[in-house]
Design a protein around this motif. Structure first.
Motif, PDB file in Angstrom:
ATOM      1  N   SER A 114       0.822  -1.235  -0.063  1.00 33.97           N
ATOM      2  CA  SER A 114       0.122   0.145   0.022  1.00 33.97           C
ATOM      3  C   SER A 114       0.826   1.108  -0.105  1.00 33.97           C
ATOM      4  O   SER A 114       0.596   2.188  -0.676  1.00 33.97           O
ATOM      5  N   GLU A 115       1.978   1.117   0.887  1.00 33.78           N
ATOM      6  CA  GLU A 115       2.716   2.340   0.995  1.00 33.78           C
ATOM      7  C   GLU A 115       4.072   1.904   1.650  1.00 33.78           C
ATOM      8  O   GLU A 115       4.318   1.014   2.132  1.00 33.78           O
ATOM      9  N   PHE A 116       5.119   2.671   1.197  1.00 33.85           N
ATOM     10  CA  PHE A 116       6.376   2.752   1.581  1.00 33.85           C
ATOM     11  C   PHE A 116       6.987   4.096   1.807  1.00 33.85           C
ATOM     12  O   PHE A 116       6.788   4.918   1.233  1.00 33.85           O
ATOM     13  N   PHE A 117       7.759   4.056   2.873  1.00 35.67           N
ATOM     14  CA  PHE A 117       8.589   5.180   3.206  1.00 35.67           C
ATOM     15  C   PHE A 117       9.776   4.883   3.952  1.00 35.67           C
ATOM     16  O   PHE A 117      10.035   3.919   4.488  1.00 35.67           O
ATOM     17  N   LYS A 118      10.668   5.819   3.874  1.00 37.09           N
ATOM     18  CA  LYS A 118      12.174   5.919   4.661  1.00 37.09           C
ATOM     19  C   LYS A 118      12.143   6.412   5.887  1.00 37.09           C
ATOM     20  O   LYS A 118      11.351   7.398   6.266  1.00 37.09           O
ATOM     21  N   ILE A 119      12.689   5.449   6.947  1.00 43.05           N
ATOM     22  CA  ILE A 119      12.992   5.962   8.243  1.00 43.05           C
ATOM     23  C   ILE A 119      14.378   5.904   8.364  1.00 43.05           C
ATOM     24  O   ILE A 119      15.250   5.055   8.112  1.00 43.05           O
TER      25      ILE A 119
END
Length: 543
Positions: free
Chosen positions: A62-67
């Motif tokens: 659904s979604e990915f993001f960087k931490i």
């Protein structure tokens, strides 16, 4: 939430990708391999995975993001798990790449080679470097973060640095990390397209109302997803040193009480009974009951009632933030409540009919009574006339029971504001009569009494049915003392919970609702315990 649906891939292990780690999630081949070939096997084995009773169909990204912090990069994934039963759930999985062949041997998701370096993709929470980074990102959070991944910190979280981190224990639905033996970070695994109620309630009670009997809010991580919705990923709170939860505490206390029947030669016929839901001061509890059960259990119930009332006073004294302002009963709430209750009731009727053959003794008798009285029970749920109700509805705990309360010395701390697991995220935020929480705690008292009898049957001389009778007498006194304190406290705090008849109506309605809710779990998981909610239902419909 945007989606990237996987297609079967022809790639075979070992998987080699000639791209840098910090752009790996943009590689379509990697995403296909990860979602369709690997992740299904991994995810179904995880303790926090809540879809074990359903058939998994496929997983979408659904979604990915960087931490990240400086050059150190991890990915946070929001996975949409689709089921053959035509529904889906979202889960949060942070991932890291490790090259040490001896590391995280039990938590590997995928063997992989990135730019010629061999290693494994793992759940990043297993990596201390990731846990340290997240801690530091919250600690260094700037006010009014407007970025895609939003770190927030409370004014209380300051003047410290990362020292240690460890897993808290065997949680079911989330993963909690203890930092510096002082703070707890809860990573929410099951994700909803909205702010998590636990985050909202903890922050509100701690920051706005300075409510002392819940772990103080220290910080959080939220993301703004592709639909511009604020989604909670993690919540950081102070760690409250404690002696365990109130459920275990109550089981120990009740075991002493039931052991006293023989030790003090307590005869059932000599125990005075009390009217259902009669408000009591400890001084109103007859000497025979105090001599049998001891004073301590009643003083603890009094303290718990006080803390519960203080929580509701804090939740009901807001006049700016509309998501927390008290509101009246109305037609919309009534329609919502009746639809919800009738759906749940029909579901439980079907469950009891399908599991009837598993029951015997008192449980079988009570199940038959439940089926015989189904029209009466249904009518109880339908007869909700909001026009006669003068009290107010508030944001409430929503899943309030002894297991959600920590014991610290002679006091109690309330936690876990996520709400009822079966409810949708919107339903969990609907303002309810505060007596719904009180009913939840009363059902927990009832459970603790019966669980004590079941768990220690061989240690008591009395027959089980007679122990149930002792337990029902004790239950009414516990409830009476709780109500006696609670009602005085909330009224002194100017919370409008209605006139006496209204309070009795709402309390009995909520108790019936909670017991019907419990019935589904018991029939499916441990039919022997179905006697507990069935007895609770019988108590309400016959009084």
């Amino acid at each position: 939430m945007a989606k990237a649906k996987p297609n079967p891939t022809s790639l075979q292990p070992p998987y080699n990708f000639d791209v840098e780690w910090n752009v790996l999630m943009e590689n379509e081949n990697f995403v296909k391999v990860f979602l369709s070939d690997v992740l299904e096997d991994y995810i179904v084995k995880q303790r926090w995975y809540g879809g074990k009773a359903s058939k998994l169909k496929y997983i979408e990204l659904s979604e990915f993001f960087k931490i990240q912090q400086f050059d150190e990069v991890y990915y946070g994934l929001i996975l949409e798990v689709n089921f053959k039963e035509a529904f889906y759930q979202h889960y949060f999985l942070p991932i890291a790449f490790v090259s040490d062949p001896d590391f995280a041997t039990d938590n590997r998701i995928l063997p992989i080679s990135i730019k010629g370096q061999e290693g494994f993709i793992i759940d990043a929470i297993n990596l201390e470097a990731f846990r340290k980074l997240v801690f530091e990102r919250i600690l260094s959070a700037l006010p009014n973060d407007k970025t895609h991944v939003q770190y927030h910190k409370s004014l209380l979280f300051d003047n410290c640095q990362y020292e240690t981190s460890r897993f808290m224990g065997l949680e079911q639905s989330n993963t909690s990390i203890v930092y510096n033996e002082k703070y707890v970070m809860k990573f929410f695994r099951r994700i909803y397209a909205d702010k998590n109620p636990d985050y909202e309630m903890s922050r509100f009670l701690s920051e706005k109302k300075d409510f002392k009997n819940t772990p103080a809010y220290l910080g959080s991580i939220n993301i703004i997803d592709s639909d511009n919705i604020n989604v909670t990923i993690a919540l950081m709170q102070e760690m409250v040193p404690n002696q365990g939860d109130a459920w275990d505490y109550m089981l120990k206390e009740l075991h002493k009480v039931f052991s006293n029947i023989e030790y003090k030669n307590v005869r059932l016929e000599n125990l005075p009974k009390v009217e259902d839901f009669q408000r009591l001061d400890i001084r109103d509890v007859p000497p025979q009951i105090i001599d049998w059960a001891g004073l301590n259990i009643f003083t603890k119930i009094e303290t718990l009632a006080k803390r519960t009332a203080e929580m509701h006073i804090a939740l009901g004294s807001e006049f700016e933030d509309t998501s927390f302002t008290p509101t009246r009963f109305n037609g919309d709430y009534t329609v919502w409540l009746k639809n919800r209750m009738l759906y749940q009731f029909q579901n439980r009727l079907n469950t009891i009919e399908n599991n009837f053959h598993k029951l015997d003794g008192l449980a079988l008798e009570l199940a038959q009574e439940f089926l015989d009285q189904k029209n009466t029970i249904r009518k109880r749920f339908v007869n909700f006339d909001w026009t006669k109700l003068k009290g107010e509805r508030l944001r409430v705990h929503g899943d309030y029971h002894l297991g959600q309360v920590l014991v610290k010395d002679d006091d109690f701390y309330i936690l876990d504001f996520e709400g009822e697991p079966e409810s949708t995220i919107r339903d969990r935020k609907v303002k309810q009569p505060p007596l719904k929480d009180v009913a939840g705690m009363f059902r927990s008292f009832h459970y603790a009494i019966y669980a004590t009898i079941f768990n220690n049957a061989s240690q008591y001389k009395q027959e089980q049915d007679m122990l149930f009778q002792y337990g029902e007498i004790l239950y009414q006194y516990l409830v009476g003392v709780f109500l006696g304190t609670y009602i005085i406290e909330v009224q002194n705090g100017n919370i409008n919970i209605g006139y006496h008849q209204e309070r009795m109506f709402l309390l009995k309605y909520s108790l019936l609702e909670k017991a019907v809710y419990e019935l589904g779990y018991e029939l499916n998981s441990r039919p022997r315990w179905a006697v507990i909610p069935l007895k609770g239902i019988s108590n309400i419909i016959n009084h």
